[in-house]
Scaffold this motif. Sequence first.
Motif, PDB file in Angstrom:
ATOM      1  N   ALA A 142       0.815  -1.220   0.000  1.00  0.00           N
ATOM      2  CA  ALA A 142       0.000   0.000   0.000  1.00  0.00           C
ATOM      3  C   ALA A 142       0.847   1.268   0.000  1.00  0.00           C
ATOM      4  O   ALA A 142       0.423   2.293  -0.538  1.00  0.00           O
ATOM      5  N   GLU A 143       2.028   1.249   0.577  1.00  0.00           N
ATOM      6  CA  GLU A 143       2.855   2.447   0.683  1.00  0.00           C
ATOM      7  C   GLU A 143       3.650   2.752  -0.588  1.00  0.00           C
ATOM      8  O   GLU A 143       4.281   3.808  -0.672  1.00  0.00           O
ATOM      9  N   ILE A 144       3.620   1.848  -1.545  1.00  0.00           N
ATOM     10  CA  ILE A 144       4.389   2.057  -2.786  1.00  0.00           C
ATOM     11  C   ILE A 144       3.612   3.035  -3.658  1.00  0.00           C
ATOM     12  O   ILE A 144       2.435   2.824  -3.955  1.00  0.00           O
ATOM     13  N   THR A 145       4.273   4.130  -4.092  1.00  0.00           N
ATOM     14  CA  THR A 145       3.589   5.193  -4.841  1.00  0.00           C
ATOM     15  C   THR A 145       3.402   4.856  -6.318  1.00  0.00           C
ATOM     16  O   THR A 145       2.444   5.320  -6.920  1.00  0.00           O
ATOM     17  N   ASP A 146       4.296   4.083  -6.889  1.00  0.00           N
ATOM     18  CA  ASP A 146       4.184   3.710  -8.310  1.00  0.00           C
ATOM     19  C   ASP A 146       3.160   2.588  -8.444  1.00  0.00           C
ATOM     20  O   ASP A 146       3.387   1.467  -7.971  1.00  0.00           O
ATOM     21  N   PRO A 147       2.003   2.826  -9.111  1.00  0.00           N
ATOM     22  CA  PRO A 147       0.965   1.801  -9.187  1.00  0.00           C
ATOM     23  C   PRO A 147       1.384   0.567  -9.993  1.00  0.00           C
ATOM     24  O   PRO A 147       0.973  -0.551  -9.680  1.00  0.00           O
ATOM     25  N   VAL A 148       2.214   0.756 -11.006  1.00  0.00           N
ATOM     26  CA  VAL A 148       2.671  -0.383 -11.807  1.00  0.00           C
ATOM     27  C   VAL A 148       3.570  -1.290 -10.968  1.00  0.00           C
ATOM     28  O   VAL A 148       3.425  -2.518 -10.973  1.00  0.00           O
ATOM     29  N   LEU A 149       4.476  -0.681 -10.223  1.00  0.00           N
ATOM     30  CA  LEU A 149       5.364  -1.444  -9.353  1.00  0.00           C
ATOM     31  C   LEU A 149       4.573  -2.137  -8.240  1.00  0.00           C
ATOM     32  O   LEU A 149       4.807  -3.300  -7.923  1.00  0.00           O
ATOM     33  N   ALA A 150       3.601  -1.427  -7.666  1.00  0.00           N
ATOM     34  CA  ALA A 150       2.782  -2.013  -6.602  1.00  0.00           C
ATOM     35  C   ALA A 150       2.005  -3.229  -7.116  1.00  0.00           C
ATOM     36  O   ALA A 150       1.936  -4.268  -6.448  1.00  0.00           O
TER      37      ALA A 150
END
Length: 178
Positions: A142-150
């Motif tokens: 949830a804390e990852i800002t890049d949606p593709v990476l998340a």
Amino acid sequence: MPRMSSGAAVRVTRGQRLGEFVEAVIAPAARRRGLAATTLIRDWPLVVGERLALRCQPVRVSFAPGRQSGGTLVLHAAASAALDLQFSERQVVERVNAHYGYAAVARLRIVQAPPLRPPPPRRRRPARPDDAELARLSEATAEITDPVLAAALLRLGCAIAVADRTGASGTGTREAGR
């Protein structure tokens, strides 16, 4: 009860496997095409091997009038397999005759036509982690800002969780990373 063109009835019961009555269903059509022993069609991959069976198929056996041996086996083959079949004609004839149990076939006639392909195997749906594991993985990403990476990390985590649950580990233990 379904009836075949020859008038024979085929009765299917609930616990019966398909292989138990395939012979009765395909026999009339095979006889019309000159293949009295329908087992040649059914066992074609066993007779000639998987490699050739994917590239050719038996169509009919034709005999001289009044004879039931020394016939010609007509094969539909892909263009790329025709030359291979010509070179291995003797081995194919020997294998077919061994399957029949007598010298039914003396030669092959190769027709360049695409053989029928069996339907591709159905792909299994990938297993999913249980809801608690999915919630834990979603919280971790949830804390990852890049949606593709998340999304990629969530998919990776799901694959690892399913592999751990099913025992399908890849290169070794994953305990060190936890």
